[in-house]
Scaffold this active site. Structure first.
Site, PDB file in Angstrom:
ATOM      1  N   ARG A 123       0.809  -1.428   0.019  1.00 11.17           N
ATOM      2  CA  ARG A 123      -0.023   0.037   0.108  1.00 11.17           C
ATOM      3  C   ARG A 123       0.734   1.320  -0.003  1.00 11.17           C
ATOM      4  NH1 ARG A 123      -2.793  -3.134   3.743  1.00 11.17           N
ATOM      5  NH2 ARG A 123      -4.693  -4.124   2.572  1.00 11.17           N
ATOM      6  N   LYS A 145       3.756  11.783 -11.389  1.00 14.12           N
ATOM      7  CA  LYS A 145       2.852  10.803 -11.964  1.00 14.12           C
ATOM      8  C   LYS A 145       3.697   9.485 -12.492  1.00 14.12           C
ATOM      9  CE  LYS A 145       0.327  14.036 -15.138  1.00 14.12           C
ATOM     10  NZ  LYS A 145       0.163  14.649 -16.474  1.00 14.12           N
ATOM     11  N   GLU A 187      10.730  17.768 -24.747  1.00 15.51           N
ATOM     12  CA  GLU A 187      10.153  18.326 -23.695  1.00 15.51           C
ATOM     13  C   GLU A 187      10.789  19.472 -23.006  1.00 15.51           C
ATOM     14  OE1 GLU A 187       7.518  16.723 -22.612  1.00 15.51           O
ATOM     15  OE2 GLU A 187       7.521  14.708 -22.874  1.00 15.51           O
ATOM     16  N   LYS A 228       9.007  23.029 -14.397  1.00 15.37           N
ATOM     17  CA  LYS A 228       7.792  21.943 -14.077  1.00 15.37           C
ATOM     18  C   LYS A 228       7.373  22.096 -12.806  1.00 15.37           C
ATOM     19  CE  LYS A 228       6.383  17.478 -14.650  1.00 15.37           C
ATOM     20  NZ  LYS A 228       6.280  16.147 -15.068  1.00 15.37           N
ATOM     21  N   GLU A 238      -3.388  17.642 -11.329  1.00  9.02           N
ATOM     22  CA  GLU A 238      -3.864  18.198 -12.881  1.00  9.02           C
ATOM     23  C   GLU A 238      -5.196  18.383 -13.030  1.00  9.02           C
ATOM     24  OE1 GLU A 238      -1.641  16.042 -16.217  1.00  9.02           O
ATOM     25  OE2 GLU A 238      -3.745  15.973 -17.130  1.00  9.02           O
ATOM     26  N   ARG A 242      -1.720  22.455 -14.553  1.00 11.11           N
ATOM     27  CA  ARG A 242      -0.847  21.332 -14.995  1.00 11.11           C
ATOM     28  C   ARG A 242      -1.404  20.813 -16.256  1.00 11.11           C
ATOM     29  NH1 ARG A 242       1.866  16.354 -11.168  1.00 11.11           N
ATOM     30  NH2 ARG A 242       3.064  15.670 -12.912  1.00 11.11           N
ATOM     31  N   ASN A 246       0.561  19.371 -20.975  1.00  9.88           N
ATOM     32  CA  ASN A 246       0.495  18.228 -22.050  1.00  9.88           C
ATOM     33  C   ASN A 246       0.426  19.085 -23.625  1.00  9.88           C
ATOM     34  OD1 ASN A 246      -0.302  16.283 -20.132  1.00  9.88           O
ATOM     35  ND2 ASN A 246      -2.409  17.059 -19.965  1.00  9.88           N
ATOM     36  N   HIS A 249       0.847  17.199 -26.423  1.00  6.87           N
ATOM     37  CA  HIS A 249       0.769  15.712 -25.917  1.00  6.87           C
ATOM     38  C   HIS A 249      -0.557  15.167 -26.832  1.00  6.87           C
ATOM     39  CE1 HIS A 249       4.221  16.476 -23.748  1.00  6.87           C
ATOM     40  NE2 HIS A 249       4.030  15.170 -23.312  1.00  6.87           N
ATOM     41  N   HIS A 253       0.323  12.221 -28.557  1.00  6.26           N
ATOM     42  CA  HIS A 253      -0.053  10.589 -28.305  1.00  6.26           C
ATOM     43  C   HIS A 253      -0.675   9.954 -29.396  1.00  6.26           C
ATOM     44  CE1 HIS A 253      -0.203  11.207 -23.418  1.00  6.26           C
ATOM     45  NE2 HIS A 253       1.038  11.115 -24.274  1.00  6.26           N
ATOM     46  N   HIS A 265       8.943   8.798 -27.654  1.00  4.53           N
ATOM     47  CA  HIS A 265       7.798   9.813 -26.879  1.00  4.53           C
ATOM     48  C   HIS A 265       8.277  11.316 -27.280  1.00  4.53           C
ATOM     49  CE1 HIS A 265       4.808  11.246 -24.168  1.00  4.53           C
ATOM     50  NE2 HIS A 265       5.815  12.050 -23.511  1.00  4.53           N
TER      51      HIS A 265
HETATM   52  P1  NAD Z   1      13.144   5.015 -21.898  1.00  2.00           P
HETATM   53  O1  NAD Z   1      13.124   4.807 -20.533  1.00  2.00           O
HETATM   54  O2  NAD Z   1      12.578   3.853 -22.568  1.00  2.00           O
HETATM   55  O3  NAD Z   1      14.603   5.266 -22.224  1.00  2.00           O
HETATM   56  C1  NAD Z   1      14.916   5.297 -23.573  1.00  2.00           C
HETATM   57  C2  NAD Z   1      16.143   4.233 -23.759  1.00  2.00           C
HETATM   58  O4  NAD Z   1      17.309   4.857 -23.484  1.00  2.00           O
HETATM   59  C3  NAD Z   1      15.904   2.934 -23.157  1.00  2.00           C
HETATM   60  O5  NAD Z   1      16.345   2.096 -24.300  1.00  2.00           O
HETATM   61  C4  NAD Z   1      16.987   3.086 -22.117  1.00  2.00           C
HETATM   62  O6  NAD Z   1      17.459   1.882 -21.853  1.00  2.00           O
HETATM   63  C5  NAD Z   1      18.095   4.048 -22.763  1.00  2.00           C
HETATM   64  N1  NAD Z   1      18.677   4.420 -21.625  1.00  2.00           N
HETATM   65  C6  NAD Z   1      18.287   5.194 -20.587  1.00  2.00           C
HETATM   66  N2  NAD Z   1      19.291   5.846 -20.256  1.00  2.00           N
HETATM   67  C7  NAD Z   1      20.425   5.719 -20.742  1.00  2.00           C
HETATM   68  C8  NAD Z   1      21.715   6.088 -20.618  1.00  2.00           C
HETATM   69  N3  NAD Z   1      22.126   7.070 -19.755  1.00  2.00           N
HETATM   70  N4  NAD Z   1      22.758   5.699 -21.549  1.00  2.00           N
HETATM   71  C9  NAD Z   1      22.454   4.809 -22.324  1.00  2.00           C
HETATM   72  N5  NAD Z   1      21.031   4.254 -22.702  1.00  2.00           N
HETATM   73  C10 NAD Z   1      19.905   4.748 -22.098  1.00  2.00           C
HETATM   74  O7  NAD Z   1      12.354   6.289 -22.498  1.00  2.00           O
HETATM   75  P2  NAD Z   1      12.441   7.803 -21.853  1.00  2.00           P
HETATM   76  O8  NAD Z   1      12.310   8.822 -22.982  1.00  2.00           O
HETATM   77  O9  NAD Z   1      13.324   8.079 -20.853  1.00  2.00           O
HETATM   78  O10 NAD Z   1      10.834   7.887 -21.337  1.00  2.00           O
HETATM   79  C11 NAD Z   1       9.551   7.820 -21.771  1.00  2.00           C
HETATM   80  C12 NAD Z   1       8.614   7.590 -21.089  1.00  2.00           C
HETATM   81  O11 NAD Z   1       8.489   8.438 -20.025  1.00  2.00           O
HETATM   82  C13 NAD Z   1       7.213   7.030 -21.696  1.00  2.00           C
HETATM   83  O12 NAD Z   1       6.616   5.981 -21.202  1.00  2.00           O
HETATM   84  C14 NAD Z   1       6.385   8.379 -21.485  1.00  2.00           C
HETATM   85  O13 NAD Z   1       5.217   8.038 -21.385  1.00  2.00           O
HETATM   86  C15 NAD Z   1       7.162   8.425 -20.104  1.00  2.00           C
HETATM   87  N6  NAD Z   1       6.995   9.815 -19.417  1.00  2.00           N
HETATM   88  C16 NAD Z   1       6.211  10.159 -18.225  1.00  2.00           C
HETATM   89  C17 NAD Z   1       6.172  11.384 -17.693  1.00  2.00           C
HETATM   90  C18 NAD Z   1       5.685  11.752 -16.200  1.00  2.00           C
HETATM   91  O14 NAD Z   1       5.332  12.699 -15.879  1.00  2.00           O
HETATM   92  N7  NAD Z   1       5.619  10.710 -15.460  1.00  2.00           N
HETATM   93  C19 NAD Z   1       6.519  12.571 -18.452  1.00  2.00           C
HETATM   94  C20 NAD Z   1       7.035  12.323 -19.698  1.00  2.00           C
HETATM   95  C21 NAD Z   1       7.048  11.126 -20.138  1.00  2.00           C
HETATM   96  N1  GLY Z   2       4.576  15.453 -18.126  1.00  2.00           N
HETATM   97  C1  GLY Z   2       3.243  16.150 -17.688  1.00  2.00           C
HETATM   98  C2  GLY Z   2       3.096  16.131 -16.333  1.00  2.00           C
HETATM   99  O1  GLY Z   2       3.828  15.776 -15.721  1.00  2.00           O
HETATM  100  O2  GLY Z   2       2.141  16.574 -15.893  1.00  2.00           O
END
Ligand code: NAD
Ligand code: GLY
Length: 360
Positions: A123, A145, A187, A228, A238, A242, A246, A249, A253, A265
């Protein structure tokens, strides 16, 4: 070079984000006084674990912090309930307790899943974000998030849980593939369009790359986290402002979904950002010339400005967007750089916007 510290104080909790020039080997020193116990469970993906897991574990061991780990296959395709289940089962088998802390070591995929695992396990246990992609440093590791994708769409099962601490070592960015670094640039550009005309001007003159000097990268990243922070502190769950984060996005998306989630992304967000700017300008909602200015900065960061998929394909996916309600969808519109507004449009209106934004 000294670390940058940004303090984040949304309603539910507060925490620091450290942006460091080369601090992964020292992260244990930061964590030791913050952890409820000297037990952590690290969650990482297969690429990042190969590069950085042992360094993190050594740094923790130097502070007598015991660590267990789950490593999952890298990539968005892993961001699902099956991997989440594996992480939770691993945590239980590793005898992670309520006083343990989860640590996300990786990009946005790792951070989103580790955060959700932490929210669910017993939990709720605390978690720390150690982002290793630019996207995760400037965006996903901050704000709480966390989610996994369902077959029906992206991020459909999730929670809000703020981390205990965030530690970004910019030296980890040097090992990123160029296109993954570029994902984060989308971003960064989004934040500049939303809230910082000066940063937008700087990015136009000097696009960032992973081999930039530490001072420049750290300044850009810390500035982004500061942007941010303002949105997260004003509206943690949100309900209003907030939603501006988006920007780009809703169309992004749809592009991501049309690609079968093979497009990064940030690449999809770049297409969404330029499309919403073009549509807004054509509708007279945004100042003249804004689309061209945004397109130039996006292209200068090696990101696409045009959708490889036709508007009718994107409209199909847009209809499934979780941000749509019964009456339509709320969109972030860039009236000018630094002045965004939220506009609620009908789904019919959104479809027209997609056509205007994607069309020549
Ligand atoms: P990811 O985590 O898949 O990383 C991208 C690639 O880079 C992967 O293959 C990973 O193994 C590699 N990698 C990571 N760090 C590395 C490093 N230092 N050296 C070499 N390789 C490395 O993708 P991302 O672009 O970091 O994140 C995308 C995700 O984030 C999506 O799922 C998206 O929905 C999410 N997201 C979430 C929020 C939020 O607020 N929670 C905001 C924006 C995006
Ligand atoms: N990435 C958008 C948010 O965190 O609200």
């Amino acid at each position: 070079m000294s670390d940058e510290k940004i303090h984040i104080a949304p309603t539910s909790s507060e925490y620091d984000v450290i942006v460091s020039g080369n601090g992964l080997d020292c992260v244990g020193q930061y964590l030791a006084p913050l952890l409820p116990s000297r037990n952590v469970h690290i969650i990482s993906d297969s690429n990042v674990a190969t590069l950085y897991l042992e360094r993190l574990r050594s740094s923790l061991a130097m502070q007598s912090i015991q660590s267990t780990c789950t490593v999952f296959p890298a990539g968005e395709a892993s961001k699902n309930l099956a991997t989440l289940s594996d992480i939770l089962e691993d945590m239980a088998v590793s005898e992670v307790t309520r006083s343990s802390t989860a640590i996300a070591l990786g990009g946005g995929v790792t951070g989103d899943m580790a955060g959700l695992a932490a929210a669910l396990y017993m939990r709720g246990i605390p978690y720390v974000q150690i982002p290793t992609t630019l996207l995760a440093m400037v965006d996903s590791s901050v704000g709480g998030k966390c989610a996994v994708d369902l077959a029906a769409g992206k991020n459909l099962a999730g929670a809000f849980l703020q981390p205990l601490f965030v530690f970004a070592d910019i030296a980890t960015l040097r090992t990123l593939p160029d296109e993954v670094f570029a994902d984060g640039c989308a971003e960064v550009i989004k934040h500049a369009v939303l809230a910082d005309p000066e940063l937008f001007g700087i990015l136009a003159e000097r696009p960032i790359n992973k081999n930039d000097d530490d001072l420049y990268l750290m300044t850009v990243i810390a500035t982004n986290i500061g942007i941010k922070r303002r949105f997260v502190e004003a509206d943690e769950r949100e309900q209003g402002q907030r939603k501006l984060l988006n920007l780009g996005h809703s169309i992004g998306h749809a592009v991501e979904a049309a690609s079968g989630y093979t497009m990064g992304h940030g690449h999809a967000v770049a297409i969404g950002l330029t499309a919403i700017a073009r549509a807004s300008e054509r509708l007279g909602w945004a100042e003249e010339g804004i689309a061209e200015r945004i397109e130039a900065v996006v292209a200068a960061h090696g990101l696409p400005t045009r959708s490889p998929y036709p508007a009718e394909d994107l409209i199909g996916f847009a209809r499934l967007d979780k941000k749509a309600d019964g009456t339509g969808i709320t969109l972030a519109i860039p009236e000018s750089v630094g002045s965004p507004v939220l506009k609620h449009v009908s789904m019919y209106g959104f479809e027209r916007i997609i056509e205007l934004g994607i069309g020549a």
